[in-house]
Design an enzyme around this catalytic site. Structure first.
Site, short mmCIF file in Angstrom:
data_model
loop_
_atom_site.label_atom_id
_atom_site.label_comp_id
_atom_site.label_asym_id
_atom_site.label_seq_id
_atom_site.Cartn_x
_atom_site.Cartn_y
_atom_site.Cartn_z
CG ASP A 192 -1.72 1.15 1.51
OD1 ASP A 192 -1.93 1.92 0.56
OD2 ASP A 192 -2.19 1.33 2.66
CG HIS A 365 -4.24 4.16 3.88
ND1 HIS A 365 -4.35 3.09 3.02
CD2 HIS A 365 -5.44 4.78 3.88
CE1 HIS A 365 -5.57 3.08 2.50
NE2 HIS A 365 -6.24 4.09 3.00
#
Length: 552
Positions: A192, A365
């Site tokens: 990610d 995140h």
């Protein structure tokens, strides 16, 4: 010929959303995630955007399974549309399965879809692949990374993640397993990149709970909290803060109500005793005892908060007696719509709390230091940054190089790239069909670039319809053309221009040969060209010109 493992991103590269990656080995294919993206401002009328799965449809006999990392729309939103083209079993964790099931019910696909629930730590055999589910932290429970094991080697696909040492459910990311895989040897890491531009670490979700308690304590107003519906841990913290301050909670907004039902049924939200009640009952309590949890953190026009702000909500009127807490950051591109709602709430005298500095929202995140931890633990031979725009992918590549990775072993790919791996080499030389498929109402893919371009032209310049009544006997005009305009000029104020257009259309038809006049297509083409040229010359505008021939 040496065996190869192919990795084919079909979405999620050079964009935020639409995440989808195919893995191909030994003639078999598995797919990780199947997400949608929200339409851009110039995609008029489009509901959502999904990946082009032409390659999967073409190879449907080789598909073995669809593996989902978590239940966010950018990872599950395209599932019903793709399932209508390829029937493929879905493997995911419990909460993710609950959210997918809602989508399948909406599209009438429950009976035809094999939906398999998997616990973190389990490994699923899918053809020549073995897919291991590894628990990670994110802004929705039951998020996982995958270790995809093949005879070629192991690939680690992180999905969306962060490293939270104090998560709400006390289930920390399984860093030990990432370390074990690194010791055993990892062929490639796909990670990610969403927050790679941010240095340091992402704050723990628990920090937001402390903010809620501080905002609720001593407040004599009704409190309305908006957040992402999928952020189950955030909703849990609202419930806990409300219970601690003697408040009752009601939920409004379709997606929020759906998430609450699925999450409480599966035990992911634990509602404090006597805290939750219907909105109609809640309204009878004093303001200092009320909390409403609602959708609308992104300023969506159909959301409950938007309707409250613009006085179209059937049950809630807001004013000086309310405090609205916006516990979310605006997704890039949504800043204007969010600002519009905030301004309208201020106009009504509402106390709006939306400052990010007050810890009302933390990301799901990983920032740079967390990404470095994963790189250090996994120690991959090859690295492919995922989930991000071009600058994010490039910066993630630099982070990997700062950890000592050879830049020749890093691939910054595009959607549709075919990345071929052997134990020693990586190359990316071929592509498969990829791109955007637009969903507009019940239509999937029937709106293409030409239609979108027409919609942009109509929005920007308007349209002019030239109605030509012609004799079916000798193909002469029977009367002056009729001019109809929409979004171009106000007819009463531009009668002189419209009269000139009528005369121009008549002259154009009159000067055509008898043979050409018999062809309605030729007539329309000539009139369109003449009118368009005249309009641009005299008004510097280019509306859509639509001639229509009626034979009488």
């Amino acid at each position: 010929m040496a065996e190869k493992l192919k990795i084919i991103p079909l979405g999620g590269l050079n964009e935020i959303g639409k995440n989808m990656t195919a893995y191909e080995y030994g003639g078999e294919i598995i797919v990780v995630d199947c997400g949608m993206a929200f339409p851009g401002d110039d995609m008029y009328g489009i509901d959502c955007v999904i990946p082009d799965v032409t390659y999967l449809v073409k190879n449907k006999s080789r598909l073995r399974g669809l593996f989902i990392t978590h239940g966010h729309e950018d990872h599950i939103g395209a599932i019903p549309y793709v399932l209508k083209q390829v029937n493929i079993p879905i493997y995911c964790t419990r909460l993710t399965a609950g959210l997918i099931k809602l989508k399948l019910q909406e599209h009438g696909l429950v009976s035809s879809t094999k939906l398999v629930t998997v616990e973190s730590g389990m490994t699923i055999r899918s053809g020549k692949f073995q897919v291991e589910f590894i628990h990670v932290n994110h802004s929705i429970p039951d998020s996982v990374a995958f270790a995809i094991h093949t005879r070629m080697g192991t690939v680690v696909h992180t999905g969306d993640f962060k490293i939270d040492s104090t998560p709400i459910d006390a289930e920390v990311i399984d860093l030990a397993r990432f370390g074990e895989l690194g010791k055993q040897g990892v062929l490639a890491l796909l990670a990610d990149s969403t927050n790679v531009e941010r240095p340091g670490y992402t704050m723990s979700e628990r920090a937001v709970g402390h903010t809620f308690t501080r905002q609720f304590t001593g407040c004599d107003k009704r409190i309305i909290v908006t957040t992402f519906a999928s952020n189950v841990h955030r909703i849990q913290q609202v419930l806990d803060a409300a219970a601690a301050c003697g408040r009752k909670v009601a939920v409004t907004g379709r997606s929020m109500e759906n998430i609450m039902k699925v999450s409480t049924d599966l035990g992911y939200i634990k509602v404090p005793k006597n805290t939750l009640m219907e909105l109609n009952r809640l309204k009878s309590l004093p303001p200092q005892q009320q909390v409403i949890v609602t959708t609308g953190s992104q300023g969506e026009e159909m959301s409950a908060l938007y309707r409250m702000a613009f006085s179209t909500h059937k049950q809630v009127d807001v004013g000086p007696g309310d405090k609205v807490i916006i516990s979310a950051s605006a997704i890039p591109g949504n800043e204007v719509t969010v600002g519009r709602v905030i301004n309208e709430l201020f106009r009504k005298g509402v106390d709006v709390v939306y400052d990010k500095a007050d810890m009302l929202h933390v990301s799901g995140h990983a920032c740079q230091e967390e990404l470095k931890i994963i790189h250090a633990l996994v120690k991959p031979k090859f690295f492919i940054p995922l989930h991000g725009e071009q600058r994010m992918l490039q910066i993630h590549s630099r982070v990997a190089q700062s950890m000592g990775m050879d830049p020749r072993n890093i691939c910054i790919a595009d959607n549709g790239s075919v990345i071929e791996l052997t134990t020693k080499h990586m190359k990316c030389e071929t592509t498969v069909p990829s791109g955007e498929v637009f969903v507009d109402g019940s239509g999937v893919g029937d709106v293409g670039a030409v239609v979108l371009n027409d919609r942009r032209l109509l929005a920007a310049e308007g349209m002019i319809v030239v109605v030509l009544s012609m004799s079916s006997h000798d193909h002469q005009l029977l009367c002056q053309p009729e001019i109809v305009t929409r979004g171009f000029v106000y007819v009463k104020e531009s009668e002189e221009l419209l009269e000139e257009l009528r005369n121009l259309a008549m002259d154009t038809v009159d000067h055509m040969s008898a043979r050409r006049r018999r062809d309605n297509g030729e007539v329309c083409k000539a009139v369109r060209s003449a009118v368009s040229t005249y309009l641009y010359k005299h008004t510097k505008r280019s509306p859509m010109v639509i001639p229509m021939v009626t034979e009488l």
